[in-house]
Design a protein around this motif. Sequence first.
Motif, PDB file in Angstrom:
ATOM      1  N   LEU A   1       0.980  -1.466  -0.131  1.00 45.67           N
ATOM      2  CA  LEU A   1       0.137  -0.360   0.157  1.00 45.67           C
ATOM      3  C   LEU A   1       0.729   0.884   0.234  1.00 45.67           C
ATOM      4  CD1 LEU A   1      -3.042  -1.176   2.723  1.00 45.67           C
ATOM      5  CD2 LEU A   1      -2.769  -0.367  -0.347  1.00 45.67           C
ATOM      6  N   GLY A   2       2.566   1.430  -0.085  1.00 44.61           N
ATOM      7  CA  GLY A   2       3.127   2.374  -0.025  1.00 44.61           C
ATOM      8  C   GLY A   2       3.399   2.703   1.587  1.00 44.61           C
ATOM      9  N   GLY A   3       3.701   1.992   2.415  1.00 43.08           N
ATOM     10  CA  GLY A   3       3.888   2.923   3.728  1.00 43.08           C
ATOM     11  C   GLY A   3       4.855   1.273   4.171  1.00 43.08           C
ATOM     12  N   ALA A   4       5.964   1.417   5.339  1.00 43.67           N
ATOM     13  CA  ALA A   4       6.489   1.240   6.590  1.00 43.67           C
ATOM     14  C   ALA A   4       6.261   2.565   7.484  1.00 43.67           C
ATOM     15  CB  ALA A   4       7.721   0.781   5.865  1.00 43.67           C
ATOM     16  N   GLU A   5       7.274   1.426   9.126  1.00 42.80           N
ATOM     17  CA  GLU A   5       7.060   2.186  10.099  1.00 42.80           C
ATOM     18  C   GLU A   5       8.058   2.912  10.310  1.00 42.80           C
ATOM     19  OE1 GLU A   5       6.637  -0.673  13.343  1.00 42.80           O
ATOM     20  OE2 GLU A   5       4.657  -1.472  12.386  1.00 42.80           O
ATOM     21  N   ASP A   6       9.302   2.589   8.655  1.00 41.34           N
ATOM     22  CA  ASP A   6      10.404   3.326   9.374  1.00 41.34           C
ATOM     23  C   ASP A   6      10.177   4.042   8.274  1.00 41.34           C
ATOM     24  OD1 ASP A   6      13.300   3.659   7.402  1.00 41.34           O
ATOM     25  OD2 ASP A   6      13.845   2.652   9.876  1.00 41.34           O
ATOM     26  N   THR A   7      10.697   5.797   8.947  1.00 46.36           N
ATOM     27  CA  THR A   7      10.925   7.051   7.697  1.00 46.36           C
ATOM     28  C   THR A   7      12.016   7.109   6.936  1.00 46.36           C
ATOM     29  OG1 THR A   7      10.956   7.960  10.330  1.00 46.36           O
ATOM     30  CG2 THR A   7      11.095   9.037   8.032  1.00 46.36           C
ATOM     31  N   LYS A   8      12.828   6.056   6.659  1.00 41.51           N
ATOM     32  CA  LYS A   8      13.263   6.109   4.780  1.00 41.51           C
ATOM     33  C   LYS A   8      12.534   5.633   4.220  1.00 41.51           C
ATOM     34  CE  LYS A   8      17.792   5.999   3.201  1.00 41.51           C
ATOM     35  NZ  LYS A   8      19.454   5.308   3.740  1.00 41.51           N
ATOM     36  N   VAL A   9      12.481   3.884   5.333  1.00 43.72           N
ATOM     37  CA  VAL A   9      11.780   3.574   3.863  1.00 43.72           C
ATOM     38  C   VAL A   9      10.191   3.945   3.481  1.00 43.72           C
ATOM     39  CG1 VAL A   9      10.510   0.798   3.601  1.00 43.72           C
ATOM     40  CG2 VAL A   9      13.076   1.486   4.785  1.00 43.72           C
TER      41      VAL A   9
END
Length: 108
Positions: free
Chosen positions: A14-22
């Motif tokens: 869905l285009g998201g991740a917990e890690d800010t850079k990722v």
Amino acid sequence: MVGLTADQVRRARLGGAEDTKVNAILEFTSHLIEKRGHVSDDDLAALRSVGVSDGEIAEIVANASLNLFTNYVNHVAQTEIDFPLAEQLSAGEKSDSCGCHDDKCSVA
């Protein structure tokens, strides 16, 4: 198979991740595909602000391009998928990760 939980895989699709850079990389990749490569200086600045280098930006563009190319070739060739399909997302969670904008795509 790479050690991600089902929720992490779903979120990445869905285009998201917990890690800010990722997360910034995934958002940029979505913009890159949606805008067909015509990203803005603000899109690039957002990446650089979280520590993404110009070399990494080039790798992101190259990998997105390779995946689009591969998906298009497989669509034209009607390649039979010989691995487990990704879990279908609900209508409100549509992914367009392959870039083909096809409702019948097996990747979506």
